[in-house]
Design a protein around this motif. Structure first.
Motif, mmCIF file in Angstrom:
data_model
loop_
_atom_site.group_PDB
_atom_site.id
_atom_site.type_symbol
_atom_site.label_atom_id
_atom_site.label_comp_id
_atom_site.label_asym_id
_atom_site.label_seq_id
_atom_site.Cartn_x
_atom_site.Cartn_y
_atom_site.Cartn_z
ATOM 1 N N GLY A 181 -54.355 17.147 7.852
ATOM 2 C CA GLY A 181 -53.202 17.409 7.410
ATOM 3 C C GLY A 181 -52.014 17.711 8.564
ATOM 4 O O GLY A 181 -52.258 18.514 9.082
ATOM 5 N N LEU A 182 -51.137 16.860 8.489
ATOM 6 C CA LEU A 182 -49.875 16.966 9.431
ATOM 7 C C LEU A 182 -48.632 17.496 8.921
ATOM 8 O O LEU A 182 -48.201 16.704 7.759
ATOM 9 N N ASP A 183 -48.089 17.935 9.684
ATOM 10 C CA ASP A 183 -46.454 18.267 9.091
ATOM 11 C C ASP A 183 -45.647 18.339 10.203
ATOM 12 O O ASP A 183 -46.052 19.034 11.312
ATOM 13 N N ILE A 184 -44.527 17.782 10.204
ATOM 14 C CA ILE A 184 -43.470 17.906 11.240
ATOM 15 C C ILE A 184 -42.256 18.340 10.640
ATOM 16 O O ILE A 184 -42.035 17.916 9.278
ATOM 17 N N GLU A 185 -41.513 19.192 10.948
ATOM 18 C CA GLU A 185 -40.224 19.729 10.461
ATOM 19 C C GLU A 185 -38.978 19.681 11.574
ATOM 20 O O GLU A 185 -39.457 20.215 12.632
ATOM 21 N N GLN B 88 -36.243 5.322 2.827
ATOM 22 C CA GLN B 88 -37.222 3.989 2.937
ATOM 23 C C GLN B 88 -37.449 3.748 4.368
ATOM 24 O O GLN B 88 -38.581 3.332 4.509
ATOM 25 N N ARG B 89 -36.650 3.950 5.344
ATOM 26 C CA ARG B 89 -36.884 3.611 6.884
ATOM 27 C C ARG B 89 -38.062 4.578 7.233
ATOM 28 O O ARG B 89 -38.952 4.188 7.670
ATOM 29 N N GLN B 90 -38.000 5.737 6.788
ATOM 30 C CA GLN B 90 -39.185 6.579 7.196
ATOM 31 C C GLN B 90 -40.511 6.144 6.571
ATOM 32 O O GLN B 90 -41.693 6.209 7.178
ATOM 33 N N PHE B 91 -40.448 5.829 5.316
ATOM 34 C CA PHE B 91 -41.689 5.428 4.696
ATOM 35 C C PHE B 91 -42.276 4.313 5.569
ATOM 36 O O PHE B 91 -43.298 3.969 5.918
ATOM 37 N N LEU B 92 -41.426 3.123 5.951
ATOM 38 C CA LEU B 92 -41.901 2.017 6.487
ATOM 39 C C LEU B 92 -42.262 2.222 7.967
ATOM 40 O O LEU B 92 -43.403 1.715 8.330
ATOM 41 N N LEU B 93 -41.672 2.913 8.526
ATOM 42 C CA LEU B 93 -41.988 3.364 9.927
ATOM 43 C C LEU B 93 -43.551 4.021 9.888
ATOM 44 O O LEU B 93 -44.175 3.711 10.687
ATOM 45 N N GLY B 94 -43.680 4.987 8.852
ATOM 46 C CA GLY B 94 -44.649 5.668 8.889
ATOM 47 C C GLY B 94 -45.914 4.648 8.677
ATOM 48 O O GLY B 94 -47.019 4.901 9.214
ATOM 49 N N ARG B 95 -45.922 3.675 7.703
ATOM 50 C CA ARG B 95 -46.801 2.821 7.575
ATOM 51 C C ARG B 95 -47.240 1.919 8.704
ATOM 52 O O ARG B 95 -48.386 1.491 9.042
ATOM 53 N N SER C 56 -46.351 12.440 8.256
ATOM 54 C CA SER C 56 -45.351 13.219 8.101
ATOM 55 C C SER C 56 -43.879 12.658 8.687
ATOM 56 O O SER C 56 -44.038 11.783 9.680
ATOM 57 N N HIS C 57 -42.999 13.043 8.228
ATOM 58 C CA HIS C 57 -41.461 12.664 8.871
ATOM 59 C C HIS C 57 -40.496 13.726 8.589
ATOM 60 O O HIS C 57 -40.724 14.430 7.500
ATOM 61 N N SER C 58 -39.603 13.937 9.286
ATOM 62 C CA SER C 58 -38.475 14.832 9.330
ATOM 63 C C SER C 58 -37.327 13.992 10.039
ATOM 64 O O SER C 58 -37.454 13.929 11.120
ATOM 65 N N GLY C 59 -36.061 13.823 9.169
ATOM 66 C CA GLY C 59 -35.032 13.358 10.061
ATOM 67 C C GLY C 59 -35.338 12.005 10.618
ATOM 68 O O GLY C 59 -35.891 11.064 10.078
ATOM 69 N N PRO C 60 -35.078 11.683 11.925
ATOM 70 C CA PRO C 60 -35.571 10.462 12.444
ATOM 71 C C PRO C 60 -36.888 10.538 13.146
ATOM 72 O O PRO C 60 -37.333 9.455 13.739
ATOM 73 N N TRP C 61 -37.684 11.511 13.024
ATOM 74 C CA TRP C 61 -38.908 11.439 13.612
ATOM 75 C C TRP C 61 -40.084 11.219 12.338
ATOM 76 O O TRP C 61 -40.021 11.338 11.268
ATOM 77 N N VAL C 62 -40.995 10.450 13.043
ATOM 78 C CA VAL C 62 -42.174 10.065 12.100
ATOM 79 C C VAL C 62 -43.429 10.251 12.998
ATOM 80 O O VAL C 62 -43.350 10.005 14.296
ATOM 81 N N ALA C 63 -44.418 10.739 12.273
ATOM 82 C CA ALA C 63 -45.695 11.104 12.790
ATOM 83 C C ALA C 63 -46.900 10.751 12.063
ATOM 84 O O ALA C 63 -46.899 10.733 10.883
#
Length: 190
Positions: free
Chosen positions: A96-100, A30-37, A79-86
């Motif tokens: 197309g962006l991906d972070i891992e 939920q946090r990743q989604f909200l931070l991304g938006r 994109s998001h992975s763990g505590p990272w959001v990009a």
């Protein structure tokens, strides 16, 4: 940002986004989604010179959202992975962006056998330690970024991809058009 600091930003979400946000079972997701938006709206707001909270999207289940603008739309990808959001945005090209988050404790060769072709697997087997970890995640992120680009730009073979070396995460950005490296900005803190 603490959860209390994030809470007011929930009001920025469209009804479709809010419904999707509430469907996530894990608080981290939920946090990743909200931070991304939030990140996407703030960056688009700066680029388009509009108030971030006024930006809305059409949700498309299983696909990236579509920006609700009357006249054209910049390309973007999250994109998001763990505590990272990009977030990546381009005025010229679909993206197309991906972070891992790179995790060398995982059985990367077994994952590669399930996801990569024989040439890619052979390349990974030649490497050891940190070099294998970096190569695995670069391949993985490239495939993910290409997939995201293909789903928005209706292309699958011609993509221009750039890898951005980082100590903790793999970052790959693919675009429909060749992007000038000097025009790409990476921010570690937002």
């Amino acid at each position: 940002m603490s959860d209390d600091q994030l809470l007011p930003y929930v009001s920025w979400l469209t009804p479709d986004e809010l419904q999707r946000y509430q469907r996530f079972l894990r608080p981290e997701r939920q946090r990743q989604f909200l931070l991304g938006r939030i990140l996407l709206r703030c960056t688009l707001g700066e680029l388009l010179n509009i108030t971030p909270s006024s930006i809305s999207f059409f949700e498309r289940p299983g696909h990236a959202p579509v920006l609700n603008l009357e006249h054209g739309s910049p390309g973007f990808s999250l994109s998001h992975s763990g505590p990272w959001v990009a977030c990546a945005i381009s005025e010229q090209s679909a993206l197309g962006l991906d972070i891992e988050l790179m995790d060398g404790t995982r059985d990367l060769l077994a994952l590669a056998e399930q996801s990569f072709d024989t040439t890619e697997c052979a390349l990974l087997k030649e490497k050891e330690g940190a070099a294998r970890v970096a190569a695995f995640y670069t391949l993985w992120s490239t495939k993910e970024a290409r997939y995201k680009l293909a789903s928005t730009a209706a292309i699958d073979s011609i993509a221009h991809c750039m890898n951005f070396p980082h100590t903790d995460i793999s970052i790959v950005l693919c675009s429909e058009l060749l992007l000038a490296e000097g025009r790409v900005r990476i921010f570690d803190n937002w």
